[in-house]
Design an enzyme around this catalytic site. Structure first.
Site, PDB file in Angstrom:
ATOM      1  N   CYS A   9       0.905  -1.179   0.044  1.00 14.56           N
ATOM      2  CA  CYS A   9      -0.107  -0.025  -0.087  1.00 14.56           C
ATOM      3  C   CYS A   9       0.921   1.218   0.031  1.00 14.56           C
ATOM      4  O   CYS A   9       1.734   1.229   0.679  1.00 14.56           O
ATOM      5  CB  CYS A   9      -1.063   0.194   1.115  1.00 14.56           C
ATOM      6  SG  CYS A   9      -1.977  -1.215   1.286  1.00 14.56           S
ATOM      7  N   ARG A  54       3.838  -0.529  -4.708  1.00 19.62           N
ATOM      8  CA  ARG A  54       3.679  -0.895  -3.461  1.00 19.62           C
ATOM      9  C   ARG A  54       2.407  -1.762  -3.390  1.00 19.62           C
ATOM     10  O   ARG A  54       1.788  -2.174  -2.307  1.00 19.62           O
ATOM     11  CB  ARG A  54       3.517   0.401  -2.584  1.00 19.62           C
ATOM     12  CG  ARG A  54       4.844   0.963  -2.211  1.00 19.62           C
ATOM     13  CD  ARG A  54       4.482   2.312  -1.296  1.00 19.62           C
ATOM     14  NE  ARG A  54       4.534   1.791  -0.025  1.00 19.62           N
ATOM     15  CZ  ARG A  54       5.637   1.665   0.792  1.00 19.62           C
ATOM     16  NH1 ARG A  54       6.887   1.591   0.404  1.00 19.62           N
ATOM     17  NH2 ARG A  54       5.444   1.280   1.865  1.00 19.62           N
ATOM     18  N   TRP A  71      -2.472  -2.853  -1.459  1.00 25.95           N
ATOM     19  CA  TRP A  71      -2.258  -4.199  -1.798  1.00 25.95           C
ATOM     20  C   TRP A  71      -3.087  -4.943  -0.682  1.00 25.95           C
ATOM     21  O   TRP A  71      -2.922  -4.575   0.660  1.00 25.95           O
ATOM     22  CB  TRP A  71      -0.724  -4.542  -1.494  1.00 25.95           C
ATOM     23  CG  TRP A  71      -0.592  -5.936  -1.681  1.00 25.95           C
ATOM     24  CD1 TRP A  71      -0.009  -6.254  -2.964  1.00 25.95           C
ATOM     25  CD2 TRP A  71      -0.159  -6.967  -0.669  1.00 25.95           C
ATOM     26  NE1 TRP A  71       0.304  -7.644  -2.637  1.00 25.95           N
ATOM     27  CE2 TRP A  71       0.146  -7.958  -1.336  1.00 25.95           C
ATOM     28  CE3 TRP A  71      -0.374  -6.933   0.690  1.00 25.95           C
ATOM     29  CZ2 TRP A  71       0.334  -9.369  -0.758  1.00 25.95           C
ATOM     30  CZ3 TRP A  71      -0.204  -8.018   1.372  1.00 25.95           C
ATOM     31  CH2 TRP A  71       0.128  -9.233   0.670  1.00 25.95           C
ATOM     32  N   ASN A  73      -1.619   2.562   5.576  1.00 27.89           N
ATOM     33  CA  ASN A  73      -0.588   1.473   4.949  1.00 27.89           C
ATOM     34  C   ASN A  73      -0.023   0.756   6.612  1.00 27.89           C
ATOM     35  O   ASN A  73       0.313   1.451   7.401  1.00 27.89           O
ATOM     36  CB  ASN A  73       0.590   2.225   4.217  1.00 27.89           C
ATOM     37  CG  ASN A  73       1.641   1.230   4.342  1.00 27.89           C
ATOM     38  OD1 ASN A  73       2.932   1.391   4.265  1.00 27.89           O
ATOM     39  ND2 ASN A  73       1.550  -0.260   4.036  1.00 27.89           N
ATOM     40  N   GLY A  74      -0.542  -0.545   6.467  1.00 24.23           N
ATOM     41  CA  GLY A  74      -0.318  -1.237   7.562  1.00 24.23           C
ATOM     42  C   GLY A  74      -1.305  -2.387   8.001  1.00 24.23           C
ATOM     43  O   GLY A  74      -2.142  -2.711   7.065  1.00 24.23           O
ATOM     44  N   GLU A 129      17.626 -17.721  -6.802  1.00 27.50           N
ATOM     45  CA  GLU A 129      17.137 -16.310  -7.126  1.00 27.50           C
ATOM     46  C   GLU A 129      16.701 -16.396  -8.592  1.00 27.50           C
ATOM     47  O   GLU A 129      15.507 -15.642  -9.033  1.00 27.50           O
ATOM     48  CB  GLU A 129      18.292 -15.375  -7.237  1.00 27.50           C
ATOM     49  CG  GLU A 129      18.233 -14.178  -7.584  1.00 27.50           C
ATOM     50  CD  GLU A 129      16.967 -13.163  -7.017  1.00 27.50           C
ATOM     51  OE1 GLU A 129      16.376 -13.712  -6.088  1.00 27.50           O
ATOM     52  OE2 GLU A 129      16.638 -12.328  -7.474  1.00 27.50           O
ATOM     53  N   LYS A 157      12.838 -15.283  -9.745  1.00 26.38           N
ATOM     54  CA  LYS A 157      12.257 -14.280 -10.714  1.00 26.38           C
ATOM     55  C   LYS A 157      11.230 -14.942 -11.904  1.00 26.38           C
ATOM     56  O   LYS A 157      10.481 -14.130 -12.327  1.00 26.38           O
ATOM     57  CB  LYS A 157      13.637 -14.112 -11.509  1.00 26.38           C
ATOM     58  CG  LYS A 157      14.607 -13.134 -10.929  1.00 26.38           C
ATOM     59  CD  LYS A 157      14.251 -11.633 -10.688  1.00 26.38           C
ATOM     60  CE  LYS A 157      13.913 -11.594  -9.098  1.00 26.38           C
ATOM     61  NZ  LYS A 157      14.246 -11.451  -7.953  1.00 26.38           N
ATOM     62  N   GLU A 161       8.000 -15.253 -10.179  1.00 27.33           N
ATOM     63  CA  GLU A 161       6.871 -13.965  -9.658  1.00 27.33           C
ATOM     64  C   GLU A 161       6.407 -13.286 -10.827  1.00 27.33           C
ATOM     65  O   GLU A 161       5.583 -12.770 -10.859  1.00 27.33           O
ATOM     66  CB  GLU A 161       7.657 -13.357  -8.748  1.00 27.33           C
ATOM     67  CG  GLU A 161       8.919 -12.637  -9.177  1.00 27.33           C
ATOM     68  CD  GLU A 161       9.907 -11.804  -8.207  1.00 27.33           C
ATOM     69  OE1 GLU A 161       9.139 -11.327  -7.006  1.00 27.33           O
ATOM     70  OE2 GLU A 161      10.990 -11.773  -8.232  1.00 27.33           O
ATOM     71  N   HIS A 186      18.156 -36.668  -4.680  1.00 20.72           N
ATOM     72  CA  HIS A 186      17.372 -37.013  -3.680  1.00 20.72           C
ATOM     73  C   HIS A 186      16.112 -36.765  -3.746  1.00 20.72           C
ATOM     74  O   HIS A 186      15.361 -36.785  -2.653  1.00 20.72           O
ATOM     75  CB  HIS A 186      18.128 -36.653  -2.158  1.00 20.72           C
ATOM     76  CG  HIS A 186      19.528 -36.978  -2.197  1.00 20.72           C
ATOM     77  ND1 HIS A 186      19.888 -37.927  -1.606  1.00 20.72           N
ATOM     78  CD2 HIS A 186      20.365 -36.053  -2.530  1.00 20.72           C
ATOM     79  CE1 HIS A 186      21.337 -38.178  -1.692  1.00 20.72           C
ATOM     80  NE2 HIS A 186      21.577 -36.824  -2.149  1.00 20.72           N
ATOM     81  N   LYS A 203       5.932  -4.550  -3.926  1.00 17.37           N
ATOM     82  CA  LYS A 203       7.341  -4.468  -3.345  1.00 17.37           C
ATOM     83  C   LYS A 203       7.257  -3.575  -2.005  1.00 17.37           C
ATOM     84  O   LYS A 203       6.111  -3.226  -1.668  1.00 17.37           O
ATOM     85  CB  LYS A 203       8.017  -3.316  -4.149  1.00 17.37           C
ATOM     86  CG  LYS A 203       9.443  -3.603  -4.417  1.00 17.37           C
ATOM     87  CD  LYS A 203      10.005  -2.925  -5.630  1.00 17.37           C
ATOM     88  CE  LYS A 203      11.452  -2.942  -5.472  1.00 17.37           C
ATOM     89  NZ  LYS A 203      11.627  -4.623  -6.017  1.00 17.37           N
TER      90      LYS A 203
HETATM   91  C1  F6R Z   1      11.472 -10.614  -5.206  1.00 16.65           C
HETATM   92  C2  F6R Z   1      11.351  -9.476  -4.218  1.00 16.65           C
HETATM   93  C3  F6R Z   1      11.036  -9.965  -2.898  1.00 16.65           C
HETATM   94  C4  F6R Z   1      11.871  -9.078  -1.832  1.00 16.65           C
HETATM   95  C5  F6R Z   1      11.492  -9.264  -0.433  1.00 16.65           C
HETATM   96  C6  F6R Z   1      12.273  -8.495   0.356  1.00 16.65           C
HETATM   97  O1  F6R Z   1      11.932 -10.122  -6.531  1.00 16.65           O
HETATM   98  O2  F6R Z   1      11.664  -8.324  -4.716  1.00 16.65           O
HETATM   99  O3  F6R Z   1      11.506 -11.207  -2.694  1.00 16.65           O
HETATM  100  O4  F6R Z   1      13.144  -9.334  -2.065  1.00 16.65           O
HETATM  101  O5  F6R Z   1      10.025  -8.869  -0.404  1.00 16.65           O
HETATM  102  O6  F6R Z   1      12.093  -7.112   0.259  1.00 16.65           O
HETATM  103  P1  F6R Z   1      13.406  -6.176   0.790  1.00 16.65           P
HETATM  104  O7  F6R Z   1      14.811  -6.459   0.283  1.00 16.65           O
HETATM  105  O8  F6R Z   1      12.900  -4.943   0.549  1.00 16.65           O
HETATM  106  O9  F6R Z   1      13.284  -6.341   2.312  1.00 16.65           O
END
Ligand code: F6R
Length: 614
Positions: A2, A27, A75, A101-102, A487, A491, A494, A510, A609
């Site tokens: 949010c 966000r 969000w 937000n929260g 990682e 990618k 997501e 395994h 994010k």
């Molecule tokens: C994946 C991604 C998330 C963040 C996670 C932690 O591409 O962006 O998995 O890495 O939400 O976020 P931060 O680094 O901001 O604590």
């Protein structure tokens, strides 16, 4: 999660708010809404499910005159994404509008009590309880809005950044925060508030980061006032922002994600600027230098992080164990915080977070401090909450990351962890000086090496077409490239919604090896390192079962080239730096597969994010 934004001043309130919402859309994008007050005492609230552009469409032709306004991009946590659940929420009498937000953890108890007193609720959100409670207190106690906000927040448990607007007060916005970010911008005859500074960076560089428990009173013609819940005045600490607008725009790229992938040579230069000196012979990380004894005598390092940052922390584990001889554990912050972590003096907790606001990581930091550990932050967003809660730290300096899928933050985190590990190794004498100088020199060359990797772009775009319709992927790696595999899989998942699993290559036999058939591609990260021969065997095991293989190999590799269906060659670098160069083709592969599938890579479904809720 949010984003909230507010504006008070002589400018075009609606335009400032909408532009601000677009900047904060990373966000959350489940719904968006706006509340505007004008000098005639009218409060207009417009809200709409979906992205900010839906809100813009709905607002066209509406009365948008205003001297103050607040807005929100959501969000969803409590209640599905819908017009009704969209913020701003308003009090039943229509006097107040509020954005939040929260998460309000005790909303049910508060809601039940308000319902008993005759309050009617119109949404399924936890937020509505806040605005109804504030208005209930304001009317019942016949007090000012600020007093009602103070009283209401004393009753609330959870996290919040809020902004409240009152119908008859077109010259005032009240804002408050606890555990969710909020920053105020102070311009000429205008003030702003937002979840981060991006919505107002083009209007002012004067920012005030609100602290937990503070309430900001934004009033036209008066200086910003900050008080706490008990009415004590707080200092207004103005910070000069260094962000530029170009960092917040796509700069000709179709998506932020692609822009950020291509920015990596430069962002890596920024991560090492001033930190690698004498041609690589000396590494300077101020936070390590200033806490020399703590690092030299550390009995253990505990990483706490989430998501991509957790993967970077996993690379850090290999680094610190290999070159600093320090035992390392890597914890998911969300598990760590509820696990009674055994910590004490001598332990260093390193919190990794791009946003510096991730709720679980922030909570882990607070617990680690309480337990007496030395807490070090490795973050990107300057002035965010985690760097303010840690004893010391190092920024990764990769600039604002807007694409929801993290790319340049990952490589920046790995880079800065390498710098920290090398400077600790120097202090402890665990790595010969010549070896530090060799890696230091290679660090300086990394941006150019990444530039070279980016030349694979067209090849990867073509390759992506072959794999777009696979339903499952396996990503395999060993040693410090096991986290690279994790990682790469994240990618892909997501942004393309293809199921992908990252696995240590040798562990595959395994269990996951049972999944391999001609329909399940494996992406194998296999640079020439001390485990190369081992991973060649793993490649053979996949091939023997008919699986198709995309391999990331060191330039000039011939062995794996003969086994894999496709190879992507990366330049030779010291082993500990290989996750940086090997992760870039994986970012591009995920990007192009998602594009081929027509997905919105910058705003993948269900994600946001900056995860500021648990
Ligand atoms: C994946 C991604 C998330 C963040 C996670 C932690 O591409 O962006 O998995 O890495 O939400 O976020 P931060 O680094 O901001 O604590």
């Amino acid at each position: 999660m949010c984003g909230i934004v507010g504006y008070l001043g002589d400018g075009n309130t609606y335009e400032v708010l909408i532009k601000g919402l677009h900047r904060l859309e990373y966000r959350g994008y489940d719904s968006a809404g706006i509340a505007l007050v004008d000098t005639k005492g009218k409060l207009h609230v417009y809200k709409s499910k979906g992205k900010v552009e839906n809100l813009e469409n709905m607002c066209s032709g509406k009365d948008l005159e205003a001297t103050a306004g607040i807005a929100h991009t959501r969000w969803a946590t409590h209640g599905e994404p819908s017009d009704n659940n969209a913020h701003p929420h308003y009090s039943e009498d229509g006097n107040l509008a509020l954005v939040h937000n929260g998460t309000i953890e005790n909303y049910k108890v508060l809601k039940d009590a308000l319902v008993k007193h005759g309050c009617k609720f119109h949404s399924e959100t936890d937020t509505e309880v806040l605005v109804q409670l504030i208005e209930y207190i304001r009317l019942g106690n016949n007090c000012s809005l600020v007093e009602a906000v103070q009283e209401a927040l004393k009753q609330v448990e959870g996290a919040y950044a809020i902004a409240v607007l009152e119908k008859d007060k077109p010259d005032t916005i009240i804002a408050a925060r606890k555990s969710s970010p909020l920053v105020i911008g102070i311009g000429e005859n205008e003030m702003f508030l937002a979840s981060d500074a991006s919505p107002f960076v083009e209007y002012t560089s004067n920012a005030v980061y609100l602290k937990d428990g503070e309430i900001a009173i934004l009033k036209k013609g008066e200086p910003l006032k900050i008080i706490d819940l008990d009415n004590n005045n707080s200092k207004v600490d103005v910070t000069k922002l260094k962000m530029s607008i170009s960092e917040l725009e796509k700069g000709g790229y179709p998506h932020f994600m692609l822009k950020e992938i291509f920015e990596q040579p430069n962002t890596l230069r920024e991560s090492i600027r001033g930190r690698v000196v004498d041609g690589g012979k000396r590494i300077i990380i101020n936070g390590v230098r200033d806490n020399k004894e703590t690092f030299v005598n550390a009995r253990r390092i505990v990483f706490v992080a989430c998501g991509t940052s957790w993967h970077a922390a996993m690379v850090g584990k290999y680094l610190f164990q290999d070159i600093c001889d320090i035992p390392v554990v890597v914890e998911y912050a969300s598990e760590f915080r509820y696990s009674n972590p055994v910590l004490g003096p001598g332990d260093i907790v390193i919190a990794l977070s791009q946003s510096g606001e991730t709720a679980d990581t922030l909570a882990a930091v607070k617990i680690a401090r309480e337990k007496g550990a030395f807490v070090f932050g490795v973050c990107n967003a300057v002035g965010s909450s985690i760097p303010r809660e840690t004893h010391s730290g190092a920024y990764i300096h990769v600039g604002p990351e807007i694409g929801v899928a993290s790319t340049k933050a990952f490589t920046g985190q790995v880079m800065v962890l390498t710098l920290i590990a090398l400077s600790v190794a120097h202090l402890k004498g665990t790595l010969p000086e010549e070896e530090i100088a060799r890696i230091g020199k290679a660090l300086l060359d990394i941006p150019e090496k990444v530039e070279k990797v980016l030349k694979l772009n067209d090849k990867i775009e073509r390759l992506s077409a072959i794999y777009t319709y696979a339903h499952n992927f396996l990503y395999l790696g060993r040693g410090c490239n096991f986290p690279t595999a994790l990682e790469g899989a994240l990618k892909l998942k997501e942004i393309s919604y293809i199921h992908a699993e990252g696995y240590p290559a040798a562990e595959m036999k395994h269990g996951p090896i049972a999944l391999i058939d001609e329909e399940m591609p494996s992406v194998i990260i296999a640079p020439k390192d001390h485990l190369y021969d081992k991973i060649v065997s793993n490649v053979q095991q996949v091939k023997a079962r008919g699986g198709s293989i995309v391999a990331i190999v060191t330039e000039g590799d011939t062995v794996i080239k003969n086994l894999a269906n496709h190879v992507l060659e990366i330049p030779e670098v010291p082993e500990c730096l290989s996750p940086i160069v090997a992760s870039v083709p994986l970012q591009l592969l995920a990007y192009y597969i998602a594009i081929n599938k027509g997905k919105d890579v910058d705003m993948p479904r269900n994600l946001a994010k900056s995860v500021t809720v648990e």
